[in-house]
Design a protein around this motif. Structure first.
Motif, short mmCIF file in Angstrom:
data_model
loop_
_atom_site.label_atom_id
_atom_site.label_comp_id
_atom_site.label_asym_id
_atom_site.label_seq_id
_atom_site.Cartn_x
_atom_site.Cartn_y
_atom_site.Cartn_z
N MET A 39 3.56 8.46 -3.53
CA MET A 39 3.56 7.85 -4.86
C MET A 39 4.11 6.42 -4.84
O MET A 39 4.19 5.76 -5.88
N GLU A 40 4.53 5.96 -3.67
CA GLU A 40 5.04 4.60 -3.57
C GLU A 40 3.91 3.61 -3.85
O GLU A 40 2.74 3.91 -3.64
N PRO A 41 4.25 2.40 -4.32
CA PRO A 41 3.20 1.39 -4.54
C PRO A 41 2.48 1.07 -3.22
O PRO A 41 3.07 1.16 -2.14
N THR A 42 1.22 0.72 -3.33
CA THR A 42 0.44 0.39 -2.14
C THR A 42 0.66 -1.06 -1.70
O THR A 42 0.34 -1.42 -0.57
N HIS A 43 1.19 -1.90 -2.61
CA HIS A 43 1.38 -3.32 -2.31
C HIS A 43 2.76 -3.76 -2.78
O HIS A 43 3.40 -3.09 -3.59
N ARG A 44 3.21 -4.89 -2.25
CA ARG A 44 4.47 -5.49 -2.72
C ARG A 44 4.25 -6.97 -3.00
O ARG A 44 3.42 -7.64 -2.34
N LEU A 45 4.97 -7.49 -3.98
CA LEU A 45 4.87 -8.90 -4.33
C LEU A 45 5.55 -9.75 -3.26
O LEU A 45 6.63 -9.40 -2.77
N LEU A 46 4.94 -10.88 -2.93
CA LEU A 46 5.53 -11.82 -1.97
C LEU A 46 6.10 -13.05 -2.66
O LEU A 46 6.80 -13.84 -2.03
N THR A 47 5.78 -13.22 -3.93
CA THR A 47 6.29 -14.35 -4.70
C THR A 47 7.01 -13.82 -5.93
O THR A 47 6.62 -12.80 -6.49
#
Length: 333
Positions: free
Chosen positions: A282-290
């Motif tokens: 259930m974790e997010p598939t992406h993470r923000l880099l900015t």
């Protein structure tokens, strides 16, 4: 965009060092693939190929003139560069045609390119009287003149208000329709004259060039820029391999909001807030880099005024979803 156009003008890619720094971690393995979805004159692509020797680039552009110039510029890199005539929302089919299931990185530098603005015959600029074309791909589709000569006043008002955020949209649209009854719209000069006539003097003094918003709106309508972007950003996010990154430079608030919405959805934790743990899968598939949208520095804006309105955002894929996603970087299906 960077490079030299037929008019001899030199163009500098916006936030070049920052863009390459964001892309680099995803491209530092042999055969890593960047899709430059808005190739233009190839400034960003050239920097990636030069600074990251493990990378290769598939450059997409709907503008055949830009593709030809970029191909000439990037010829020294041989088969590390592949140019494709397409619209950037066709990214999944471009990858499939190249025998790839995933991209390691995707770059979008949105909006009109410096080359298009600086070539008078393309009709994007309002500084000279030129044919009202504004097509990024001038081999197909309706022109800005077609829009001005066939849209109703209500349709023109919508375009000017939505894409140009023009306060006087209704007044301008009505006058466009009235004047085309005498002669069809063909070149930009008479349209600029109309805008000077219709927009009140106080607004002209404080709101920049009176043609800026109308020309922007017409260009976005002719090229379906927001429609393409609505399809392209989710497709790019889905097309990433694990560790892959999408970097977007937007120059219009509507574009930036759309990018932000897609990136937020991809990085959101979709579980009840009071849940004591996050279930596996259930974790997010992406993470923000900015953090939010990054801006160009004052020094860069002073050197390159076109950087003033840029908003840069980036995400990274950190895991596969439970759907049918790419399995590994650059792996052929």
């Amino acid at each position: 965009m960077s490079g030299t156009t037929e008019s001899g003008a030199r163009h500098v890619p916006v936030m070049l060092d920052r863009v390459v720094a964001l892309l680099a971690p995803a491209l530092r393995h042999e055969g890593a693939v960047l899709v430059d979805g808005t190739l233009g004159l190839g400034g960003h692509t050239e920097a990636v190929l030069e600074r990251i020797p493990t990378s290769r680039v598939i450059g997409i552009d709907r503008d055949t003139h830009a593709l030809a110039l970029a191909a000439e510029r990037l010829a020294p890199y041989g088969d590390r560069f592949t140019g494709v005539h397409a619209v950037y929302d066709e990214l999944p089919s471009v990858l499939a045609d190249q025998g790839l299931a995933a991209a390691d990185a995707v770059l979008f530098d949105l909006g009109v390119s410096s080359m298009q603005l600086d070539e008078p015959g393309r009709g994007f600029a309002y500084a000279v009287d030129a044919p009202l074309d504004m097509r990024m791909d001038d081999t197909t589709g309706a022109t800005a003149a077609d829009v001005l000569n066939t849209y109703t006043a209500a349709e023109l008002t919508r375009v000017l208000r939505e894409y140009g955020e023009e306060r006087f949209a209704s007044r301008i649209a009505g006058e466009i329709v009235r004047r085309r009854g005498s002669a069809p719209w063909t070149t930009s000069g008479p349209l600029v004259e109309l805008l000077y006539d219709v927009i009140p003097a106080p607004a002209r003094r404080s709101g920049g060039h009176p043609a800026k918003r109308t020309f922007q709106a017409l260009r976005m309508e002719v090229n379906d820029e927001l429609g393409v972007l609505r399809r392209a950003i989710p497709a790019a996010v889905r097309s990433l391999a694990v560790g892959g990154r999408v970097v977007v430079e937007a120059y219009h608030s509507l574009e930036d909001r759309l990018v932000k919405r897609v990136f937020t959805a991809a990085t959101r934790l979709d579980v009840p807030p009071d849940l004591p743990f996050v279930p596996e899968g259930m974790e997010p598939t992406h993470r923000l880099l900015t953090r939010g949208a990054e801006r160009a520095s004052e020094a860069e804006i002073a050197e390159n005024p076109r950087a003033a309105s840029v908003r840069l955002r980036a995400v990274e894929r950190v895991r596969l979803s439970q759907e049918s996603d790419p399995v590994s970087p650059g792996r052929k299906p």
